[in-house]
Design a protein around this motif. Structure first.
Motif, PDB file in Angstrom:
ATOM      1  N   GLN A  39       3.795  11.238   4.892  1.00  0.00           N
ATOM      2  CA  GLN A  39       3.204  11.470   6.176  1.00  0.00           C
ATOM      3  C   GLN A  39       2.649  12.706   6.143  1.00  0.00           C
ATOM      4  O   GLN A  39       3.005  13.744   5.338  1.00  0.00           O
ATOM      5  CB  GLN A  39       4.484  11.529   6.980  1.00  0.00           C
ATOM      6  N   VAL A  40       1.463  12.920   6.769  1.00  0.00           N
ATOM      7  CA  VAL A  40       0.890  13.987   6.905  1.00  0.00           C
ATOM      8  C   VAL A  40       0.739  14.427   8.531  1.00  0.00           C
ATOM      9  O   VAL A  40       0.772  13.490   9.186  1.00  0.00           O
ATOM     10  CB  VAL A  40      -0.854  13.760   6.546  1.00  0.00           C
ATOM     11  N   PRO A  41       0.741  15.763   8.694  1.00  0.00           N
ATOM     12  CA  PRO A  41       0.762  15.839  10.114  1.00  0.00           C
ATOM     13  C   PRO A  41      -0.196  15.144  10.941  1.00  0.00           C
ATOM     14  O   PRO A  41      -1.460  15.448  10.708  1.00  0.00           O
ATOM     15  CB  PRO A  41       0.630  17.465  10.110  1.00  0.00           C
ATOM     16  N   GLY A  42       0.142  14.765  11.882  1.00  0.00           N
ATOM     17  CA  GLY A  42      -0.791  13.926  12.934  1.00  0.00           C
ATOM     18  C   GLY A  42      -1.057  12.663  12.498  1.00  0.00           C
ATOM     19  O   GLY A  42      -1.855  11.899  13.323  1.00  0.00           O
ATOM     20  N   LYS A  43      -0.354  11.963  11.550  1.00  0.00           N
ATOM     21  CA  LYS A  43      -0.733  10.869  11.194  1.00  0.00           C
ATOM     22  C   LYS A  43       0.781  10.159  11.033  1.00  0.00           C
ATOM     23  O   LYS A  43       1.682  10.630  11.027  1.00  0.00           O
ATOM     24  CB  LYS A  43      -1.337  10.780  10.041  1.00  0.00           C
ATOM     25  N   GLN A  44       0.534   8.794  11.048  1.00  0.00           N
ATOM     26  CA  GLN A  44       1.848   7.819  11.049  1.00  0.00           C
ATOM     27  C   GLN A  44       2.283   8.012   9.758  1.00  0.00           C
ATOM     28  O   GLN A  44       1.525   7.876   8.759  1.00  0.00           O
ATOM     29  CB  GLN A  44       1.579   6.526  11.492  1.00  0.00           C
ATOM     30  N   ARG A  45       3.575   7.923   9.551  1.00  0.00           N
ATOM     31  CA  ARG A  45       4.162   7.690   8.365  1.00  0.00           C
ATOM     32  C   ARG A  45       3.768   6.238   7.625  1.00  0.00           C
ATOM     33  O   ARG A  45       3.707   5.261   8.329  1.00  0.00           O
ATOM     34  CB  ARG A  45       5.734   7.886   8.501  1.00  0.00           C
ATOM     35  N   GLU A  46       3.275   6.426   6.618  1.00  0.00           N
ATOM     36  CA  GLU A  46       3.005   4.863   5.927  1.00  0.00           C
ATOM     37  C   GLU A  46       3.470   4.613   4.855  1.00  0.00           C
ATOM     38  O   GLU A  46       4.097   5.498   4.048  1.00  0.00           O
ATOM     39  CB  GLU A  46       1.258   5.251   5.624  1.00  0.00           C
ATOM     40  N   LEU A  47       3.712   3.498   4.333  1.00  0.00           N
ATOM     41  CA  LEU A  47       4.457   2.903   3.228  1.00  0.00           C
ATOM     42  C   LEU A  47       3.465   3.132   1.904  1.00  0.00           C
ATOM     43  O   LEU A  47       2.270   2.722   2.078  1.00  0.00           O
ATOM     44  CB  LEU A  47       4.883   1.551   3.348  1.00  0.00           C
ATOM     45  N   VAL A  48       3.737   3.631   0.966  1.00  0.00           N
ATOM     46  CA  VAL A  48       2.996   3.857  -0.032  1.00  0.00           C
ATOM     47  C   VAL A  48       3.183   2.738  -1.225  1.00  0.00           C
ATOM     48  O   VAL A  48       2.054   2.167  -1.725  1.00  0.00           O
ATOM     49  CB  VAL A  48       3.316   5.066  -0.861  1.00  0.00           C
ATOM     50  N   ALA A  49       4.636   2.431  -1.446  1.00  0.00           N
ATOM     51  CA  ALA A  49       4.948   1.482  -2.341  1.00  0.00           C
ATOM     52  C   ALA A  49       6.073   0.777  -1.944  1.00  0.00           C
ATOM     53  O   ALA A  49       6.901   1.514  -1.530  1.00  0.00           O
ATOM     54  CB  ALA A  49       4.714   1.775  -3.648  1.00  0.00           C
ATOM     55  N   SER A  50       6.638  -0.323  -2.378  1.00  0.00           N
ATOM     56  CA  SER A  50       7.879  -0.809  -2.544  1.00  0.00           C
ATOM     57  C   SER A  50       8.116  -1.766  -3.427  1.00  0.00           C
ATOM     58  O   SER A  50       7.253  -2.138  -4.148  1.00  0.00           O
ATOM     59  CB  SER A  50       7.962  -1.754  -1.069  1.00  0.00           C
ATOM     60  N   ILE A  51       9.580  -1.795  -3.702  1.00  0.00           N
ATOM     61  CA  ILE A  51      10.050  -2.582  -4.922  1.00  0.00           C
ATOM     62  C   ILE A  51      11.152  -3.191  -4.540  1.00  0.00           C
ATOM     63  O   ILE A  51      12.263  -2.748  -3.830  1.00  0.00           O
ATOM     64  CB  ILE A  51      10.264  -1.879  -6.174  1.00  0.00           C
ATOM     65  N   THR A  52      11.417  -4.635  -4.746  1.00  0.00           N
ATOM     66  CA  THR A  52      12.429  -5.243  -4.444  1.00  0.00           C
ATOM     67  C   THR A  52      13.641  -5.264  -5.646  1.00  0.00           C
ATOM     68  O   THR A  52      13.220  -4.655  -6.536  1.00  0.00           O
ATOM     69  CB  THR A  52      12.043  -6.965  -4.236  1.00  0.00           C
ATOM     70  N   SER A  53      14.618  -5.899  -5.264  1.00  0.00           N
ATOM     71  CA  SER A  53      15.745  -5.686  -6.222  1.00  0.00           C
ATOM     72  C   SER A  53      15.399  -6.363  -7.509  1.00  0.00           C
ATOM     73  O   SER A  53      15.980  -6.197  -8.786  1.00  0.00           O
ATOM     74  CB  SER A  53      17.072  -6.238  -5.885  1.00  0.00           C
TER      75      SER A  53
END
Length: 115
Positions: A39-53
């Protein structure tokens, strides 16, 4: 009670690398896909990467080819290897389950990339 703790952030020059770590409880890691967010000030928190089990990964378009997410359930840890960093990657980085769960948001770790 703190269940997810991020570390590894810092100041790095553009083109450099950092590896972030997130340590949590076994109850979280055993049942959930995990994600790194920023998250950057003034911007929505965004998903960078995900990993399943099972190890399946998804990356945001802006980091694809540069970042790698991995996990070690035995250590209750998820990692984010960040290479070829750009100034635009500057943000506070958080880990959480994927999908995220509100009570798990912690302080994050600051990544600052100097241009």
């Amino acid at each position: 009670q703190v269940q997810l703790v991020e570390s590894g952030g810092g100041l790095v020059q553009a083109g450099g690398s950092l590896r972030l770590s997130c340590v949590g409880s076994g109850s979280i890691f055993s049942l959930n896909a995990m994600g790194w967010y920023r998250q950057v000030p003034g911007k929505q928190r965004e998903l960078v990467a995900s990993i399943t089990s099972g190890g399946s990964t998804i990356y945001g378009e802006s980091v694809k080819g540069r970042f790698t997410i991995s996990r070690d359930n035995a250590k209750n840890t998820v990692y984010l290897q960040m290479n070829s960093l750009k100034a635009e990657d500057t943000a506070v980085y958080y880990c959480n389950t994927f999908p995220s769960y509100g009570p798990y948001w912690g302080q994050g770790t600051q990544v600052t990339v100097s241009s």
